[in-house]
Design a protein around this motif. Sequence first.
Motif, PDB file in Angstrom:
ATOM      1  N   ARG A 162      14.152   3.712  -4.039  1.00 13.72           N
ATOM      2  CA  ARG A 162      13.416   4.931  -4.362  1.00 13.72           C
ATOM      3  C   ARG A 162      13.096   5.728  -3.098  1.00 13.72           C
ATOM      4  NH1 ARG A 162       8.786   1.702  -7.518  1.00 13.72           N
ATOM      5  NH2 ARG A 162       9.667   0.008  -6.278  1.00 13.72           N
ATOM      6  N   ARG A 163      12.783   7.005  -3.305  1.00 15.37           N
ATOM      7  CA  ARG A 163      12.262   7.783  -2.191  1.00 15.37           C
ATOM      8  C   ARG A 163      10.964   7.129  -1.698  1.00 15.37           C
ATOM      9  NH1 ARG A 163      11.710  13.767  -4.378  1.00 15.37           N
ATOM     10  NH2 ARG A 163      10.558  12.597  -5.964  1.00 15.37           N
ATOM     11  N   GLN A 164      10.734   7.188  -0.398  1.00 15.22           N
ATOM     12  CA  GLN A 164       9.575   6.495   0.149  1.00 15.22           C
ATOM     13  C   GLN A 164       8.258   7.039  -0.396  1.00 15.22           C
ATOM     14  OE1 GLN A 164       9.683   5.129   4.356  1.00 15.22           O
ATOM     15  NE2 GLN A 164      11.545   6.369   4.473  1.00 15.22           N
ATOM     16  N   GLY A 165       8.223   8.308  -0.700  1.00 14.39           N
ATOM     17  CA  GLY A 165       7.015   8.857  -1.310  1.00 14.39           C
ATOM     18  C   GLY A 165       6.751   8.244  -2.666  1.00 14.39           C
ATOM     19  N   ASP A 166       7.798   8.078  -3.471  1.00 18.05           N
ATOM     20  CA  ASP A 166       7.643   7.454  -4.786  1.00 18.05           C
ATOM     21  C   ASP A 166       7.282   5.976  -4.653  1.00 18.05           C
ATOM     22  OD1 ASP A 166       8.261   9.832  -6.118  1.00 18.05           O
ATOM     23  OD2 ASP A 166      10.417   9.416  -6.047  1.00 18.05           O
ATOM     24  N   LEU A 167       7.872   5.304  -3.660  1.00 17.76           N
ATOM     25  CA  LEU A 167       7.551   3.903  -3.424  1.00 17.76           C
ATOM     26  C   LEU A 167       6.089   3.755  -3.011  1.00 17.76           C
ATOM     27  CD1 LEU A 167       8.626   0.964  -3.204  1.00 17.76           C
ATOM     28  CD2 LEU A 167       9.111   1.465  -0.797  1.00 17.76           C
ATOM     29  N   LEU A 168       5.614   4.641  -2.133  1.00 17.42           N
ATOM     30  CA  LEU A 168       4.222   4.582  -1.698  1.00 17.42           C
ATOM     31  C   LEU A 168       3.281   4.785  -2.879  1.00 17.42           C
ATOM     32  CD1 LEU A 168       2.094   4.387   0.521  1.00 17.42           C
ATOM     33  CD2 LEU A 168       2.386   6.848   0.921  1.00 17.42           C
ATOM     34  N   LYS A 169       3.608   5.724  -3.756  1.00 20.79           N
ATOM     35  CA  LYS A 169       2.763   5.923  -4.936  1.00 20.79           C
ATOM     36  C   LYS A 169       2.706   4.657  -5.788  1.00 20.79           C
ATOM     37  CE  LYS A 169       4.793   9.731  -6.348  1.00 20.79           C
ATOM     38  NZ  LYS A 169       5.122  10.895  -7.215  1.00 20.79           N
ATOM     39  N   ALA A 170       3.843   4.014  -5.986  1.00 17.46           N
ATOM     40  CA  ALA A 170       3.874   2.783  -6.783  1.00 17.46           C
ATOM     41  C   ALA A 170       3.031   1.694  -6.135  1.00 17.46           C
ATOM     42  CB  ALA A 170       5.312   2.321  -6.967  1.00 17.46           C
ATOM     43  N   GLN A 171       3.078   1.605  -4.804  1.00 17.86           N
ATOM     44  CA  GLN A 171       2.285   0.592  -4.107  1.00 17.86           C
ATOM     45  C   GLN A 171       0.791   0.889  -4.211  1.00 17.86           C
ATOM     46  OE1 GLN A 171       4.050   0.897  -0.224  1.00 17.86           O
ATOM     47  NE2 GLN A 171       5.707  -0.547  -0.679  1.00 17.86           N
ATOM     48  N   LEU A 172       0.421   2.154  -4.056  1.00 18.26           N
ATOM     49  CA  LEU A 172      -0.991   2.519  -4.094  1.00 18.26           C
ATOM     50  C   LEU A 172      -1.566   2.419  -5.503  1.00 18.26           C
ATOM     51  CD1 LEU A 172      -1.062   5.552  -1.632  1.00 18.26           C
ATOM     52  CD2 LEU A 172      -1.882   3.224  -1.233  1.00 18.26           C
ATOM     53  N   GLU A 173      -0.740   2.638  -6.508  1.00 19.52           N
ATOM     54  CA  GLU A 173      -1.217   2.528  -7.890  1.00 19.52           C
ATOM     55  C   GLU A 173      -1.737   1.130  -8.204  1.00 19.52           C
ATOM     56  OE1 GLU A 173       2.071   3.767 -10.233  1.00 19.52           O
ATOM     57  OE2 GLU A 173       1.580   5.898 -10.099  1.00 19.52           O
ATOM     58  N   ARG A 174      -1.224   0.128  -7.485  1.00 18.50           N
ATOM     59  CA  ARG A 174      -1.683  -1.239  -7.715  1.00 18.50           C
ATOM     60  C   ARG A 174      -3.007  -1.518  -7.013  1.00 18.50           C
ATOM     61  NH1 ARG A 174       3.898  -2.415  -6.440  1.00 18.50           N
ATOM     62  NH2 ARG A 174       3.260  -3.349  -4.449  1.00 18.50           N
ATOM     63  N   LYS A 175      -3.424  -0.621  -6.110  1.00 17.29           N
ATOM     64  CA  LYS A 175      -4.621  -0.871  -5.311  1.00 17.29           C
ATOM     65  C   LYS A 175      -5.778   0.067  -5.623  1.00 17.29           C
ATOM     66  CE  LYS A 175      -1.784  -2.391  -1.382  1.00 17.29           C
ATOM     67  NZ  LYS A 175      -1.447  -2.151   0.048  1.00 17.29           N
ATOM     68  N   LEU A 176      -5.466   1.288  -6.084  1.00 14.78           N
ATOM     69  CA  LEU A 176      -6.504   2.296  -6.257  1.00 14.78           C
ATOM     70  C   LEU A 176      -6.840   2.503  -7.732  1.00 14.78           C
ATOM     71  CD1 LEU A 176      -5.258   5.054  -3.770  1.00 14.78           C
ATOM     72  CD2 LEU A 176      -7.044   3.328  -3.380  1.00 14.78           C
ATOM     73  N   PRO A 177      -8.101   2.752  -8.044  1.00 10.87           N
ATOM     74  CA  PRO A 177      -8.457   3.129  -9.416  1.00 10.87           C
ATOM     75  C   PRO A 177      -7.857   4.488  -9.762  1.00 10.87           C
ATOM     76  CG  PRO A 177     -10.347   3.346  -7.961  1.00 10.87           C
ATOM     77  CD  PRO A 177      -9.278   2.672  -7.162  1.00 10.87           C
ATOM     78  N   ALA A 178      -7.677   4.742 -11.047  1.00  9.76           N
ATOM     79  CA  ALA A 178      -6.989   5.956 -11.498  1.00  9.76           C
ATOM     80  C   ALA A 178      -7.640   7.224 -10.952  1.00  9.76           C
ATOM     81  CB  ALA A 178      -6.956   5.988 -13.022  1.00  9.76           C
ATOM     82  N   ALA A 179      -8.974   7.253 -10.886  1.00 11.52           N
ATOM     83  CA  ALA A 179      -9.672   8.458 -10.434  1.00 11.52           C
ATOM     84  C   ALA A 179      -9.328   8.797  -8.982  1.00 11.52           C
ATOM     85  CB  ALA A 179     -11.177   8.279 -10.584  1.00 11.52           C
ATOM     86  N   LYS A 180      -9.122   7.770  -8.159  1.00 12.50           N
ATOM     87  CA  LYS A 180      -8.759   8.014  -6.764  1.00 12.50           C
ATOM     88  C   LYS A 180      -7.253   8.205  -6.599  1.00 12.50           C
ATOM     89  CE  LYS A 180     -12.645   5.781  -4.445  1.00 12.50           C
ATOM     90  NZ  LYS A 180     -13.042   4.786  -3.414  1.00 12.50           N
ATOM     91  N   MET A 181      -6.475   7.589  -7.484  1.00 14.62           N
ATOM     92  CA  MET A 181      -5.030   7.666  -7.361  1.00 14.62           C
ATOM     93  C   MET A 181      -4.506   9.052  -7.701  1.00 14.62           C
ATOM     94  SD  MET A 181      -2.370   6.050  -6.445  1.00 14.62           S
ATOM     95  CE  MET A 181      -0.821   6.947  -6.276  1.00 14.62           C
ATOM     96  N   GLU A 182      -5.145   9.731  -8.619  1.00 13.95           N
ATOM     97  CA  GLU A 182      -4.628  11.037  -9.053  1.00 13.95           C
ATOM     98  C   GLU A 182      -4.521  12.036  -7.902  1.00 13.95           C
ATOM     99  OE1 GLU A 182      -5.465  14.551 -12.373  1.00 13.95           O
ATOM    100  OE2 GLU A 182      -6.710  12.748 -12.326  1.00 13.95           O
ATOM    101  N   PRO A 183      -5.580  12.264  -7.113  1.00 16.58           N
ATOM    102  CA  PRO A 183      -5.423  13.212  -5.991  1.00 16.58           C
ATOM    103  C   PRO A 183      -4.466  12.701  -4.914  1.00 16.58           C
ATOM    104  CG  PRO A 183      -7.584  12.173  -5.923  1.00 16.58           C
ATOM    105  CD  PRO A 183      -6.977  11.806  -7.232  1.00 16.58           C
ATOM    106  N   VAL A 184      -4.388  11.389  -4.739  1.00 15.76           N
ATOM    107  CA  VAL A 184      -3.449  10.829  -3.762  1.00 15.76           C
ATOM    108  C   VAL A 184      -2.017  11.124  -4.190  1.00 15.76           C
ATOM    109  CG1 VAL A 184      -2.535   8.680  -2.801  1.00 15.76           C
ATOM    110  CG2 VAL A 184      -5.008   9.053  -2.893  1.00 15.76           C
ATOM    111  N   ALA A 185      -1.715  10.895  -5.465  1.00 17.41           N
ATOM    112  CA  ALA A 185      -0.366  11.153  -5.977  1.00 17.41           C
ATOM    113  C   ALA A 185      -0.002  12.623  -5.840  1.00 17.41           C
ATOM    114  CB  ALA A 185      -0.262  10.705  -7.424  1.00 17.41           C
ATOM    115  N   LYS A 186      -0.954  13.509  -6.121  1.00 18.11           N
ATOM    116  CA  LYS A 186      -0.686  14.943  -5.992  1.00 18.11           C
ATOM    117  C   LYS A 186      -0.420  15.314  -4.535  1.00 18.11           C
ATOM    118  CE  LYS A 186      -3.262  16.539 -10.062  1.00 18.11           C
ATOM    119  NZ  LYS A 186      -4.433  17.328 -10.538  1.00 18.11           N
ATOM    120  N   ALA A 187      -1.171  14.710  -3.617  1.00 18.39           N
ATOM    121  CA  ALA A 187      -0.974  15.002  -2.202  1.00 18.39           C
ATOM    122  C   ALA A 187       0.390  14.510  -1.734  1.00 18.39           C
ATOM    123  CB  ALA A 187      -2.093  14.363  -1.383  1.00 18.39           C
TER     124      ALA A 187
END
Length: 309
Positions: A162-187
């Motif tokens: 995968r693109r590294q940005g997509d991979l990073l999102k997948a990794q962070l989704e396992r660590k961050l709650p949804a409320a914090k993950m949403e702005p991270v994914a958008k960024a």
Amino acid sequence: MRSVAIRCALVLALALLPSLARAEESAIRVGALDAVLTTPAGVERPPVALLIAGSGSTDRDGNGPQLKPATLKKLAEQLAARGIASLRYDKRGARGWKAEFGRPEDFRFKDYVGDAAALVDFLRGKFARIVLVGHSEGGLVAILTARRTPVDRLVLLAAAARRQGDLLKAQLERKLPAAKMEPVAKAIDAIMAGQIVDPTPPELPIAPAMQPGIGSAFAEDPIDPLKQITIPILIVGGARDHQVARLDMVALAAAAPAAKTLWLPEMNHVLVDVANEDENLASYNDPDRPLDPDLVEAVAGFITAAGPR
């Protein structure tokens, strides 16, 4: 039976010690890149592996500022014991940023590819064959380098599909709650699209000046260039890898259907065997923990196997 197996392992280890001792290491510089060339003594014109390290400013041994597993150093030693030369190098920024590289904020991912291609040019004509061995992010560098300059074979170790940005999102989704993950994914999506995010969420501390360079890495897709590579390919993954999933190996293999693949049930992301999460975490700072033996034999066998150069 176990004692017999242990004795056999000790005999094998002792048999390898002379080969390891005879390996010769030479510090070299190609342009602004500092590297170490390891050659097995007594082997005339061996094959050579260009070892390309993982994420960010990783040094020639496979170590970063915080994590020091010495993955590439261990691999170079094991390859030398099997009659294979290797060149490993400090990626840009490892051991400090050099003025020769220009301004850090002007870095783009293609610069990593240009560096690897320059090292291939240095090796050309000196060895029996040139093999790119990319670990983690280094797998993406290796794929793009193989598209840019002729090499003989390609090895991908714990590499993402995968693109590294997509991979990073997948990794962070396992660590961050949804409320914090949403702005991270958008960024991350915005940075991948070439936009500047200021300020970034606290969980994604990327300075605006560095975002174009990081975005250039986030946006590179390995699949299309991999589909265009016709040289022999080996793809290796591990079930204990918490950074890259098996689906990545499956996708890489689908993009390169002629590739050889190897899935190792106990191997983690730094290419060592672990039994649990405590061992997994400890291995990232354990330079003495041996590489998975099946990985070593597979890579060495692939590099030296008869067939198209």
